[in-house]
Design a protein around this motif. Structure first.
Motif, PDB file in Angstrom:
ATOM      1  N   HIS A 189       0.539  -1.421  -0.234  1.00  0.00           N
ATOM      2  CA  HIS A 189       0.538   0.142   0.418  1.00  0.00           C
ATOM      3  C   HIS A 189       0.532   0.695   0.035  1.00  0.00           C
ATOM      4  N   ASP A 191       1.477   4.819   1.768  1.00  0.00           N
ATOM      5  CA  ASP A 191       0.767   5.916   3.377  1.00  0.00           C
ATOM      6  C   ASP A 191      -0.484   6.960   2.592  1.00  0.00           C
ATOM      7  N   GLN A 202       8.420   8.252   3.393  1.00  0.00           N
ATOM      8  CA  GLN A 202       8.794   8.183   5.052  1.00  0.00           C
ATOM      9  C   GLN A 202       9.696   7.003   5.388  1.00  0.00           C
ATOM     10  N   HIS A 330       4.701   0.276   0.242  1.00  0.00           N
ATOM     11  CA  HIS A 330       5.442  -0.885   0.993  1.00  0.00           C
ATOM     12  C   HIS A 330       4.348  -1.947   2.031  1.00  0.00           C
TER      13      HIS A 330
END
Ligand SMILES: [Fe+2]
Length: 367
Positions: A189, A191, A202, A330
């Motif tokens: 997915h 974030d 991230q 991720h």
């Protein structure tokens, strides 16, 4: 590239194209000390207040300088090499780093090692170039005390705070407000697709890892969507046309944003993917269009979840992963809470942090 003069008109000639340079374009670049602050490189005049009838009285070239007398009385001496750098409309620093497509066969990617003076080092420059090539990078030996991840983020640029706080602790906890805070598997997915703007990058720092599972997974959304474009253009087109609603709610906030699952730039090239199938709601389009949309989303999801595209690895304590949330997806494999603790800390930074640092280091090392 050459600058040429002809009857008080100035041309640039790159060998294949010869074009006149607008006199105003040159006039707003005059850089004498009364016109430009040397330290900040900011103008000391406001070009919007100048007459739009600026023209050139005389122009000459001496070595690498273009000397111009403008009709408003201003005389200037412009460095031709400096002007030439501006002829491209592209960001030559970031855009010149080619994205390298990768899938599960990716190997031998360089890890970086944290040490004193890291943030202003040539190593940091290499790290950022690698980040832009692959969409992620792993740095080893990052101190695990005192929420060092925040210091790390602020030494590249600035932490992007969200309603999860300046940073967040990733470990299973009772009554979680996000599945990240369980020990369940997380499929690939991106974030925060419900945020405007979505956080760009991230950082995830492993503090404790005592479990056998809980492997990190990454998928290159750029590779997957480029493959989809080749293999199934109808699917690619509808996923890059239809905007869907992403939503997050908890007791304090309601976040919502709309976007295509595959977002393209003005030139129809890859810009961003968002994928979080527990959070997306497509509007009620014509049935035929939705037929295609649902097939396309299913195909995209199968590709994102396919072993063909996924790499899996275990972050060890002190490892910090930095990943592009606009390019990569991720996830993680599940783990067994009874085996021990698993504790990661995360935070976000935006592209201004990495781009600003990269341009600074390029300038510093004269690369
Ligand atoms: Fe996540």
């Amino acid at each position: 590239m050459k600058i040429e003069l002809n009857q008080n008109k100035i041309y640039f000639n790159n060998g294949s194209v010869k074009k006149e340079i607008h006199p105003f374009w040159l006039r707003e670049r005059v850089d004498g000390e009364e016109f430009l602050d040397k330290g900040t490189q900011q103008r000391l005049f406001d070009p919007t207040t100048l007459s739009s009838e600026i023209s050139i009285n005389t122009a000459t070239i001496h070595e690498q300088f273009l000397e111009i007398d403008f009709n408003d009385g201003v005389k200037s001496k412009l460095n031709i090499d400096k002007l030439a750098l501006e002829f491209s409309n592209e960001d030559t620093v970031i855009r010149s780093i080619p994205k390298i497509k990768w899938n599960s066969t990716l190997e031998n990617i360089k890890n970086f090692e944290y040490k004193d003076g890291f943030f202003d080092s040539k190593e940091m420059y290499d790290l950022l170039v690698s980040f832009y090539k692959y969409g992620f990078v792993i740095i080893k030996n990052i101190p695990t005390e005192d929420n060092f991840i925040v210091k790390f983020a602020n030494s590249i640029g600035s932490v992007r705070r969200t309603n999860f706080g300046e940073y967040f602790d990733v470990k299973s906890k009772p009554d979680p407000n996000d599945l990240a805070y369980t020990s369940l598997e997380l499929s690939p997915h991106t974030d925060n697709p419900y945020r405007n703007p979505v956080p760009c990058i991230q950082l995830l720092h492993c503090i404790v890892s005592e479990v056998t599972g809980g492997l990190s997974t990454l998928v290159d959304g750029f590779t997957v969507t480029e493959d989809l474009k080749k293999e199934n253009p109808d699917f690619y087109n509808i996923l890059s046309e239809v905007k869907v609603r992403f939503k997050f709610i908890d007791k304090d906030v309601v976040l919502e944003d709309w976007s295509e699952l595959i977002k393209l730039d003005d030139n129809k090239n890859f810009k961003q993917v968002r994928f979080s199938p527990r959070l997306d709601y497509v509007p009620m389009l014509d049935k035929e269009k939705l037929d295609l949309y649902y097939k396309a989303r299913k195909k995209l999801s199968e590709m994102y979840n396919s072993e063909k595209y996924r790499i899996e690895f275990k972050l060890a304590p002190k490892d910090l992963m930095m990943m592009d949330n606009y390019r990569l997806l991720h996830g993680r494999t599940s783990y067994e809470v009874k085996e021990g603790n698993r504790f990661l800390q995360g935070c976000y930074i935006d592209y201004d942090s990495t781009e600003g640092k990269l341009r600074h280091l390029k300038r510093k090392f004269n690369i």
